[in-house]
Write an enzyme that holds these catalytic residues in place. Structure first.
Site, PDB file in Angstrom:
ATOM      1  N   LEU A  12       0.889  -1.154   0.000  1.00  0.00           N
ATOM      2  CA  LEU A  12       0.000   0.000   0.000  1.00  0.00           C
ATOM      3  C   LEU A  12       0.927   1.203   0.000  1.00  0.00           C
ATOM      4  O   LEU A  12       1.855   1.267   0.816  1.00  0.00           O
ATOM      5  CB  LEU A  12      -0.883   0.031   1.264  1.00  0.00           C
ATOM      6  CG  LEU A  12      -2.059  -0.936   1.341  1.00  0.00           C
ATOM      7  CD1 LEU A  12      -2.793  -0.751   2.662  1.00  0.00           C
ATOM      8  CD2 LEU A  12      -3.019  -0.744   0.181  1.00  0.00           C
ATOM      9  N   ASP A  13       0.710   2.160  -0.895  1.00  0.00           N
ATOM     10  CA  ASP A  13       1.635   3.282  -0.941  1.00  0.00           C
ATOM     11  C   ASP A  13       1.532   4.117   0.335  1.00  0.00           C
ATOM     12  O   ASP A  13       0.597   3.978   1.129  1.00  0.00           O
ATOM     13  CB  ASP A  13       1.434   4.116  -2.203  1.00  0.00           C
ATOM     14  CG  ASP A  13       0.097   4.827  -2.245  1.00  0.00           C
ATOM     15  OD1 ASP A  13      -0.188   5.607  -1.319  1.00  0.00           O
ATOM     16  OD2 ASP A  13      -0.662   4.625  -3.214  1.00  0.00           O
ATOM     17  N   CYS A  14       2.506   4.985   0.511  1.00  0.00           N
ATOM     18  CA  CYS A  14       2.636   5.743   1.752  1.00  0.00           C
ATOM     19  C   CYS A  14       1.366   6.517   2.101  1.00  0.00           C
ATOM     20  O   CYS A  14       0.999   6.637   3.270  1.00  0.00           O
ATOM     21  CB  CYS A  14       3.830   6.694   1.634  1.00  0.00           C
ATOM     22  SG  CYS A  14       4.252   7.574   3.145  1.00  0.00           S
ATOM     23  N   THR A  37      -1.734   5.760   1.294  1.00  0.00           N
ATOM     24  CA  THR A  37      -2.932   4.916   1.346  1.00  0.00           C
ATOM     25  C   THR A  37      -3.007   4.202   2.689  1.00  0.00           C
ATOM     26  O   THR A  37      -1.997   3.729   3.211  1.00  0.00           O
ATOM     27  CB  THR A  37      -2.919   3.882   0.211  1.00  0.00           C
ATOM     28  OG1 THR A  37      -2.880   4.572  -1.042  1.00  0.00           O
ATOM     29  CG2 THR A  37      -4.159   2.999   0.253  1.00  0.00           C
TER      30      THR A  37
END
Length: 235
Positions: free
Chosen positions: A102-104, A106
């Site tokens: 999960l990107d930073c 999200t």
């Protein structure tokens, strides 16, 4: 005899895909020799395998954790910018690693484990495991925008798989939408929303397959139940 990447995954180093990359990057030694060949097989009872300067061995028990990831945390072990990792939240002695990313920016449901086979199942495209997200997006998409999203968009010269999107409610001039995809390309949802002209403002994952975030609070984590673990093993 078994393949080196499979053995590393079973030792809880990382998913099998990530272990393959570690081998290609020259991070693994077998009997003191750096290995860069994915085809090598080892005898776990005789060969000494090292990663990051330490001998690795198969885990004695598997761990399965669900985290409600806060924004601002990365899902890799180390970060060149010094940002905190999700592993800073889960303070246990056993080595575990995130399943997928999960990107930073999200938040939401993230699984962590030391079970390489389960991680590989969850991330392999052939299983087409649905992932459900709630996003707040800029503006309100019309039917044409929604159909474009559902039918596939061109990312990196390749169409995305069919997806689902529905408007849950309108917030002033923006929209809260529910999105379902089974792919896991880099920042996929954010990029898809940009392509239809409605960039993401906030993004949260709430479900992976049959596993739901439920009422787990942001920043909290729990071990999966026996029923949830069995579901993963039956994939």
């Amino acid at each position: 005899m078994e393949r080196l990447q499979k053995y590393l995954a079973e030792c809880g180093i990382a998913s099998r895909r990530k272990c393959e990359q570690l081998i290609l990057d020259g991070k693994i030694k077998v009997n003191g020799t750096v290995i860069k060949n994915l085809g090598i097989k080892i005898d776990p009872d005789k060969d000494i395998v090292e990663y990051d300067g330490r001998v690795v061995a198969k885990v004695q028990h598997n761990i399965y954790i669900m985290l409600n990831k806060p924004t601002g945390f990365i899902t890799t072990v180390k970060d060149q910018f010094g940002r905190p990792s999700v592993l800073d939240i889960i303070k246990i002695k056993d080595r575990i690693y995130p399943v997928g990313r999960l990107d930073c920016d999200t938040s939401g449901l993230l699984l962590l484990t030391n079970d390489g086979d389960i991680a590989n199942k969850l991330m392999h495209p052939k299983h087409e495991i649905d992932k459900v997200y709630i996003a707040k997006i800029r503006g309100i998409p019309d039917d044409k925008d929604l159909d474009r999203f559902r039918n596939g968009l061109l990312l990196d010269n390749r169409l995305t798989a069919k997806a689902k999107i529905e408007i849950l409610k309108k917030i002033n001039n923006d929209a809260l939408v529910k999105i379902v995809i089974h792919e896991g390309r880099n920042r996929q949802i954010r990029r898809m929303c940009e392509l239809i002209g409605h960039p993401v403002m906030t993004l949260k994952r709430i479900k992976i397959g049959d596993l739901e975030l439920g009422n787990l609070k942001v920043g909290q984590w729990r071990y999966l139940s026996g029923e949830e673990v069995q579901y993963l093993k039956n994939l």
